[in-house]
Design a protein around this motif. Structure first.
Motif, PDB file in Angstrom:
ATOM      1  N   THR A 125       0.838  -1.193   0.000  1.00 15.05           N
ATOM      2  CA  THR A 125       0.000   0.000   0.000  1.00 15.05           C
ATOM      3  C   THR A 125       0.874   1.244   0.000  1.00 15.05           C
ATOM      4  N   SER A 147       0.763   5.564  -0.026  1.00 10.50           N
ATOM      5  CA  SER A 147      -0.145   6.590   0.479  1.00 10.50           C
ATOM      6  C   SER A 147       0.344   7.980   0.110  1.00 10.50           C
ATOM      7  N   GLN A 192      -4.927   6.125  -0.126  1.00 14.95           N
ATOM      8  CA  GLN A 192      -4.109   4.918  -0.125  1.00 14.95           C
ATOM      9  C   GLN A 192      -4.453   4.077  -1.347  1.00 14.95           C
ATOM     10  N   VAL A 193      -3.404   3.564  -1.993  1.00 16.13           N
ATOM     11  CA  VAL A 193      -3.567   2.687  -3.154  1.00 16.13           C
ATOM     12  C   VAL A 193      -2.822   1.395  -2.853  1.00 16.13           C
ATOM     13  N   THR A 194      -3.525   0.269  -2.991  1.00 14.51           N
ATOM     14  CA  THR A 194      -2.919  -1.040  -2.756  1.00 14.51           C
ATOM     15  C   THR A 194      -2.710  -1.737  -4.098  1.00 14.51           C
ATOM     16  N   LEU A 195      -1.468  -2.185  -4.314  1.00 11.08           N
ATOM     17  CA  LEU A 195      -1.104  -2.918  -5.532  1.00 11.08           C
ATOM     18  C   LEU A 195      -0.648  -4.315  -5.162  1.00 11.08           C
ATOM     19  N   ILE A 235      -3.864  -2.651  -9.458  1.00  3.10           N
ATOM     20  CA  ILE A 235      -4.495  -1.964  -8.334  1.00  3.10           C
ATOM     21  C   ILE A 235      -5.539  -2.895  -7.736  1.00  3.10           C
ATOM     22  N   VAL A 287      -8.398   1.096  -3.500  1.00  9.67           N
ATOM     23  CA  VAL A 287      -8.154   2.528  -3.329  1.00  9.67           C
ATOM     24  C   VAL A 287      -9.015   2.971  -2.152  1.00  9.67           C
ATOM     25  N   ILE A 336      -4.174  10.778  -5.547  1.00 11.06           N
ATOM     26  CA  ILE A 336      -4.326   9.402  -6.033  1.00 11.06           C
ATOM     27  C   ILE A 336      -3.098   9.002  -6.848  1.00 11.06           C
ATOM     28  N   HIS A 341      -0.358   6.126  -5.852  1.00  9.65           N
ATOM     29  CA  HIS A 341      -0.056   5.052  -6.796  1.00  9.65           C
ATOM     30  C   HIS A 341       1.449   4.958  -7.031  1.00  9.65           C
TER      31      HIS A 341
END
Length: 99
Positions: free
Chosen positions: A30, A32, A39-42, A48, A51, A70, A74
């Motif tokens: 994640t 941020s 927060q973006v989790t990959l 992705i 979000v 955003i 990312h």
């Protein structure tokens, strides 16, 4: 490293790469931005998965700021995934010139 030794070890390297690929598929990182407002989790394949946006970050008068947050989150997540890949693949790639 002797190129002939590398050829002998190809099966071992292939096995390690398969294991690493499976580990990366299960990896979640994640990133941020804005003090964790966005927060973006990959996963390890750069997809992705989630979000999260703190409602305080949603200001209809400042949509460009939210968009920037955003993108920044990312990028932070991408950097973290790349660090994990380097950590996992580093020992395997150590013998290859230029890597």
């Amino acid at each position: 490293m002797n190129p002939f030794e590398m050829v002998k070890n190809l099966k071992n390297i292939e096995s390690q790469m398969k294991t690493m690929k499976e580990e990366l598929a299960n990896l979640e990182v994640t990133g941020s931005a804005g003090g964790n407002m966005v927060q973006v989790t990959l996963n390890g394949q750069f997809e992705i998965k989630a979000v999260k946006i703190d409602p305080i970050a949603v200001d209809p008068r400042d949509v460009p700021m939210l968009q920037d947050l955003i993108v920044a989150a990312h990028h932070d997540a991408l950097d973290k995934v790349q660090e994990q890949i380097k950590a996992k693949a580093g020992p395997m790639l150590g013998g290859f010139p230029g890597l």
